[in-house]
Scaffold this active site. Structure first.
Site, PDB file in Angstrom:
ATOM      1  N   ASP A 249      91.168  40.519  48.192  1.00 19.84           N
ATOM      2  CA  ASP A 249      90.301  41.511  49.216  1.00 19.84           C
ATOM      3  C   ASP A 249      88.753  42.747  48.707  1.00 19.84           C
ATOM      4  O   ASP A 249      89.279  43.093  47.622  1.00 19.84           O
ATOM      5  CB  ASP A 249      91.578  42.286  49.639  1.00 19.84           C
ATOM      6  CG  ASP A 249      91.280  43.707  50.473  1.00 19.84           C
ATOM      7  OD1 ASP A 249      90.746  43.492  51.708  1.00 19.84           O
ATOM      8  OD2 ASP A 249      90.503  45.170  50.371  1.00 19.84           O
ATOM      9  N   GLU A 333      89.111  36.735  53.309  1.00 17.27           N
ATOM     10  CA  GLU A 333      89.363  37.705  54.943  1.00 17.27           C
ATOM     11  C   GLU A 333      88.218  36.833  55.215  1.00 17.27           C
ATOM     12  O   GLU A 333      86.702  37.066  54.400  1.00 17.27           O
ATOM     13  CB  GLU A 333      89.617  38.703  54.657  1.00 17.27           C
ATOM     14  CG  GLU A 333      89.370  39.386  56.206  1.00 17.27           C
ATOM     15  CD  GLU A 333      89.812  40.796  56.719  1.00 17.27           C
ATOM     16  OE1 GLU A 333      89.872  41.115  57.387  1.00 17.27           O
ATOM     17  OE2 GLU A 333      89.461  41.772  55.855  1.00 17.27           O
ATOM     18  N   ASP A 424      94.420  48.298  49.082  1.00 13.47           N
ATOM     19  CA  ASP A 424      93.796  46.837  48.941  1.00 13.47           C
ATOM     20  C   ASP A 424      95.246  45.675  48.022  1.00 13.47           C
ATOM     21  O   ASP A 424      94.517  44.708  48.734  1.00 13.47           O
ATOM     22  CB  ASP A 424      92.834  47.253  48.337  1.00 13.47           C
ATOM     23  CG  ASP A 424      91.914  48.434  48.653  1.00 13.47           C
ATOM     24  OD1 ASP A 424      91.327  48.292  49.647  1.00 13.47           O
ATOM     25  OD2 ASP A 424      90.571  49.358  47.998  1.00 13.47           O
TER      26      ASP A 424
END
Length: 468
Positions: A249, A333, A424
């Site tokens: 992340d 992501e 997170d």
């Protein structure tokens, strides 16, 4: 006159009329050699089997004479690029004639022999041809829709660089220290003094090299070679034999948060050196334009920015190498970095400007770029989860999806199971699970004998596979 319909209803002049326009109006001579032979498109050089192209970058220290010749080469490449761009724009806008790389090279011969630009003969012709090739590649990307229209280069703002192909330099490998040696450039009598921080692959001849100079006045040589990069041994879990995966992340509070709770600190280099940068900028604006003191102040700012860039690149390189070595599957992501750093407008633009500065300081794009090519080199798989996947507000314990969270909320508890989550860490765990699901779908759909791809992007996968 032969005309062919072009885009938007416009016409393009072709045939004998186009040859006349090129010769008389544009000053592009006809092909003097092999007039009876049919022009064959140049074939791109393909790497050898099982090899990859890799660039090694070294610091070099040219002598004053060599530095003067390199600076002249940079200026000649920039001038040739701009002149080729102006010629192609004039040919199309005024005469509806399309020019390519071959016509630009024939025009370059005329420029080198002209009275006012005979100084181009002091620079190797292959270097100038490479500048025209870069221009042609820029137009190719523009026509394909993957790049912007080429623009003129400006002295002091554009990157100073020159590319030498194999006919433009000499490479002599040192038998006592394989992978190092002497590089002598065209139009220079002696070899460059290079700091060999690491050797090149032994016995491999460089394909091409690029000499560049940054804003701080440092010279670098980037050597392109073709080598066989051995993949790393696969990494599997001990219990079930599944590939070892990690969810990443990316953020600003911590640069990278792993699904096991590890957080890699954000170096915040712009904030660390912000006061010094501001002081140097104020000192620069107090100097008179065109003075030597102003140039010294500009050089000091450039050296500080170079330090920041080097520290950031080294930290990202070490981080990405460790992640690729320790894991078989890496999940991130899909971030639209260009959209995230758009210019702020309206209310709250000062806060948005600070957020943009922090994102650029984190260099998410560079981190993702390094993960991409290192996974391709070492036999790993990078899974890019869709950007609309609710990784932050989804409970990694029970799977329930909660409401949207403000950026200031760093922790939250699930209403369904009561689990308390770090924002997170929870996002990294959800990314890991979703990445493993996509990895399994692709693995089950692959034919026997095929290896897993180096990049799996959810937005590019067929809907049939996603819903399987």
């Amino acid at each position: 006159m032969v005309e062919a319909a072009g885009e938007n209803g416009r016409f393009r002049v072709t045939g004998a009329e186009a040859q006349r326009v090129k010769r008389e109006a544009l000053g592009v001579p006809d092909r003097a050699k092999h007039q009876q032979r049919v022009a064959v498109p140049m074939q791109r050089r393909t790497p050898e089997a099982d090899t990859r192209q890799r660039v090694y970058r070294y610091r070099c220290y040219p002598s004053p004479t060599q530095a003067e010749q390199l600076i002249k080469t940079f200026g000649a490449c920039r001038w040739t690029y701009n002149e080729g761009l102006a010629l192609r724009n004039k040919a199309w806008c005024e005469h509806r004639v399309a020019l390519g790389f071959a016509e630009s090279c024939r025009a370059l011969t005329g420029w080198r022999n002209a009275e006012g630009t005979r100084w181009l003969q002091e620079v190797s012709s292959t270097v100038l041809q490479q500048a025209l090739r870069h221009l042609d590649a820029g137009f190719g990307r523009f026509f394909k829709g993957s790049g912007r229209q080429p623009k003129p280069k400006k002295k002091g703002r554009s990157r100073d660089s020159a590319t030498y192909v194999r006919t433009g330099f000499r490479w002599v490998e040192d038998p006592e220290r394989p992978g190092t040696g002497q590089i002598a450039l065209a139009k220079q009598s002696g070899p460059l003094r290079i700091r060999w921080s690491r050797p090149l692959p032994a016995g491999v001849r460089p394909v091409k090299l690029t000499v560049s100079r940054d804003r701080a006045g440092r010279f670098f040589v980037s050597v392109l070679v073709e080598e066989r990069i051995e993949p790393l041994p696969p990494v599997f879990l001990r219990d079930g034999g599944a590939p070892k995966a990690v969810g990443l992340d990316l953020g600003l509070a911590a640069l990278v948060t792993l699904d096991d709770g590890e957080k890699v600190d954000h170096p915040r280099l712009l904030k660390k050196y912000g006061a010094k940068l501001a002081a140097l900028q104020r000192s620069l604006h107090r100097k008179e334009r065109g003075s030597r003191n102003r140039d010294k102040a500009r050089q000091e700012i450039a050296r500080l920015y170079a330090l920041i860039t080097d520290v950031r690149r080294d930290a990202l390189d070490q981080l990405t190498t460790r992640l690729v070595r320790e894991n078989q599957v890496l999940v991130v992501e899909d971030l639209a970095v260009a959209s995230l750093v758009r210019s702020p407008k309206g209310k709250g633009r000062r806060r948005k400007a600070g957020l943009n500065r922090a994102i650029m300081d984190a260099a998410w794009g560079e981190l993702l770029r390094q993960l991409r090519y290192k996974c391709a080199w070492y036999g790993r798989t990078l899974v890019i989860v869709d950007r609309f996947f609710p990784s932050t507000r989804r409970c990694s314990a029970c799977g329930a999806t909660g409401p949207k969270l403000d950026l200031s909320v760093r922790g939250w508890s699930c209403d369904g199971c009561g689990a308390v989550h770090d924002r997170d860490v929870n996002a990294a765990r959800n990314l890991r699970e979703e990445g493993l699901r996509l990895y399994g779908l692709v693995a089950s759909a692959l034919p026997s004998g095929r290896v897993m791809p180096s990049v799996i992007k959810a937005s590019e996968m067929p809907d049939v596979v996603l819903t399987a």
